[in-house]
Every structure is written in structure tokens, then in C-alpha cells.
Design a protein around this motif. Structure first.
Motif, short mmCIF file in Angstrom:
data_model
loop_
_atom_site.label_atom_id
_atom_site.label_comp_id
_atom_site.label_asym_id
_atom_site.label_seq_id
_atom_site.Cartn_x
_atom_site.Cartn_y
_atom_site.Cartn_z
N ARG A 89 8.09 8.53 4.52
CA ARG A 89 6.33 9.58 6.35
C ARG A 89 5.15 7.95 6.01
N ALA A 90 5.08 7.37 4.50
CA ALA A 90 3.47 6.74 4.13
C ALA A 90 4.08 5.71 5.39
N ARG A 91 5.19 4.45 5.34
CA ARG A 91 5.28 3.56 6.52
C ARG A 91 5.23 3.83 8.26
N LEU A 92 5.23 4.82 8.44
CA LEU A 92 5.35 5.22 9.70
C LEU A 92 3.69 5.85 9.79
N GLN A 93 3.02 6.16 8.71
CA GLN A 93 1.58 6.95 8.86
C GLN A 93 0.55 5.27 8.94
N PHE A 94 1.08 4.87 7.92
CA PHE A 94 0.31 3.84 7.99
C PHE A 94 0.27 2.52 7.82
N ARG A 95 1.17 2.04 9.28
CA ARG A 95 1.93 0.88 9.95
C ARG A 95 0.61 0.17 10.04
N ARG A 96 0.03 0.42 10.93
CA ARG A 96 -1.40 -1.39 10.44
C ARG A 96 -1.51 -1.52 9.40
N GLU A 97 -1.98 -1.09 8.23
CA GLU A 97 -2.67 -1.05 7.13
C GLU A 97 -1.69 -1.68 6.00
N ILE A 98 0.45 -1.36 6.18
CA ILE A 98 0.92 -2.47 6.34
C ILE A 98 1.18 -3.36 6.64
N ARG A 99 0.82 -3.95 7.85
CA ARG A 99 0.61 -4.92 8.55
C ARG A 99 -0.41 -6.02 8.09
N GLU A 100 -1.26 -5.39 7.78
CA GLU A 100 -2.51 -6.55 7.70
C GLU A 100 -2.78 -6.72 5.55
N GLY A 101 -2.07 -6.15 5.11
CA GLY A 101 -1.39 -5.86 3.79
C GLY A 101 -2.51 -5.50 2.45
N ARG A 102 -2.78 -4.55 3.28
CA ARG A 102 -4.13 -4.08 2.86
C ARG A 102 -3.23 -2.13 1.77
N LEU A 103 -2.40 -2.42 2.07
CA LEU A 103 -1.55 -1.39 2.10
C LEU A 103 -0.08 -1.59 0.96
N ARG A 104 0.12 -1.65 0.00
CA ARG A 104 1.84 -2.17 -0.76
C ARG A 104 2.20 -1.29 -1.05
N LEU A 105 3.16 -0.85 -0.71
CA LEU A 105 3.87 0.42 -1.03
C LEU A 105 5.24 0.22 -2.15
N GLN A 106 5.72 0.59 -3.20
CA GLN A 106 6.48 0.48 -4.03
C GLN A 106 7.24 1.81 -4.59
N GLN A 107 8.78 1.98 -4.36
CA GLN A 107 9.12 3.31 -4.71
C GLN A 107 9.25 3.00 -5.85
N VAL A 108 9.02 3.12 -7.11
CA VAL A 108 9.28 3.39 -8.40
C VAL A 108 8.41 4.28 -9.15
N ASN A 109 8.72 5.04 -10.96
CA ASN A 109 8.63 5.69 -11.02
C ASN A 109 7.07 5.41 -12.15
N MET A 110 6.30 6.00 -12.56
CA MET A 110 4.79 5.37 -13.26
C MET A 110 5.01 4.81 -14.29
N SER A 111 6.43 4.86 -14.97
CA SER A 111 6.25 4.23 -16.20
C SER A 111 7.49 2.56 -15.79
N GLN A 112 7.17 2.44 -14.90
CA GLN A 112 8.02 1.14 -14.53
C GLN A 112 7.17 0.43 -13.40
N LEU A 113 6.07 -0.08 -13.58
CA LEU A 113 4.76 -0.95 -12.61
C LEU A 113 5.44 -1.85 -12.58
N PRO A 114 5.81 -2.22 -11.05
CA PRO A 114 5.87 -4.07 -10.60
C PRO A 114 4.71 -3.95 -11.06
N LEU A 115 3.95 -4.15 -11.16
CA LEU A 115 2.05 -4.76 -11.47
C LEU A 115 1.56 -5.73 -12.25
#
Length: 213
Positions: A89-115
């Protein structure tokens, strides 16, 4: 009555782990029903322009827009959610922001953040802790302390326990006393600096603001 009960069961099952059509439907409903609590919680983060922040368990995605506006065009927002339907849903809703690098989506649990360590200025999470057991919640809060910069802000929003105990979907939620929530946050090393209410009725939302060690 049978259809009504079926709808309630489907909605309840998709609150913690949304999927498929019902997951999309629940996301839209939650955006509307929880607009006040979401706005009240995320405004408390008060992120600076150019900051790097994360909304964890973003669900319907309305909080992502609020954070994108807070950090401005030079900031970065991480949208983190374990549910594939929320990411789609977020990929469809925020396509421009993702393309600009302002929004970065991660499908993970809170206990395993890839940051990396000390990589975020702020973190928000709203209506998530009811769906995480004690062991994973402890690990998740410790993980948030790891990725937040020293002095970074954590904002946790949750409903009033007495009210949530009356809702039809209470059986799928892990309802903890507020004192227990506070103890778990501080045990991860955070210092709670504020406890606010969003609303004035018995259903008023609780917002805890904490500072990273």
C-alpha cells in the motif's frame, strides 16, 4: 448476526497481522478511526527539518505523510512494518517520495531493524505493542535504543487499557497496565520525559515521550 460476527472476526485477525483484502480494508479503516491519535502521537516527535526518523508498524500509512512533512525535502523517513500488505500500500501511495529517496520501506519486525547503530533522530510507534509478546517487546525496545542516536526521541502511542478491554477485538490484543509499559521502556535504557493524553474522554489516547541513552 452471523455476517456481523464474521466481519468482526476478520477485522480482529487483521489488526496485528493484516493480509489480503481484509488487510487493505483494515488499513483504510484505521487511518480514519485513529486519525486523532496518530496526529497527536506523531506531532509529539516534533522532528527537525533534515532529520532521519522512522515510523514502526505504520499500518495504513497516514503517519508516514505526517513525518515526511515534518522532516521536509532534505529529511528521510523509514517506514517499517512486518505486513506485506502495508508495504504494498505504501509503495503505491508514496511512489514519488520513494523515488526521491525520502521514504525507505522495510518489511521487518521491530526487533530486527536493518539499520546501523545511532542512525535515527526519532522513532514513532502507534498501536503496535498490543500485538507483541513480552520477550519480543523487550528485544524491540532494546533495538530501538540501539538505532537511535544519543538523545534521540522515542514516541509510543497506545490506547487506554480500560477502554481497550471493552472493544470487540480485545481477545487478539495483549493489554498491559500502563505502569508495566513504562517499566519496559525504561528497562531498555530510555528516560521518559513526558506522558500526554490525546482527547479528554475515558477513551483518550496515551502518548509516552522518551529519550535514548
Amino acid at each position: 448476526m452471523g455476517l456481523r460476527n464474521l466481519i468482526k472476526r476478520r477485522l480482529a485477525a487483521n489488526l496485528g497481522q493484516p493480509s489480503g483484502f481484509w488487510g487493505l480494508f483494515v488499513g483504510q479503516v484505521l487511518n480514519r478511526v485513529n486519525s486523532g491519535p496518530i496526529i497527536g502521537t506523531l506531532s509529539t516527535l516534533d522532528a527537525a527539518k533534515g532529520a532521519t526518523v522512522a515510523d514502526i508498524g505504520f499500518g495504513g500509512g497516514s503517519g508516514l505523510r505526517i513525518l515526511l512533512d515534518q522532516v521536509g525535502p532534505s529529511g528521510v523517513v523509514y517506514g517499517i512494518d512486518p505486513a506485506p500488505v502495508a508495504i504494498r500500500r505504501a509503495r503505491l501511495q508514496f511512489r514519488r517520495e520513494i523515488r526521491e529517496g525520502r521514504l525507505r520501506l522495510q518489511q521487518v519486525n521491530m526487533s530486527q531493524l536493518p539499520l546501523p547503530d545511532d542512525s535515527l533522530d526519532g522513532v514513532t510507534t502507534v498501536n503496535t505493542i498490543y500485538y507483541i509478546d513480552d520477550g519480543e517487546l523487550t528485544a524491540s525496545l532494546t533495538e530501538l535504543a540501539r538505532v537511535l542516536r544519543p538523545g534521540g526521541r522515542l514516541v509510543v502511542g497506545l490506547g487506554d487499557t480500560d477502554h481497550l478491554g471493552t472493544v470487540p477485538w480485545r481477545d487478539v490484543m495483549l493489554l498491559r497496565p500502563l505502569d508495566e509499559v513504562v517499566d519496559m521502556i525504561t528497562a531498555a535504557g530510555f528516560t521518559i520525559s513526558d506522558h500526554r493524553r490525546v482527547g479528554s474522554s475515558s477513551r483518550a489516547f496515551h502518548v509516552y515521550v522518551a529519550t535514548a541513552p
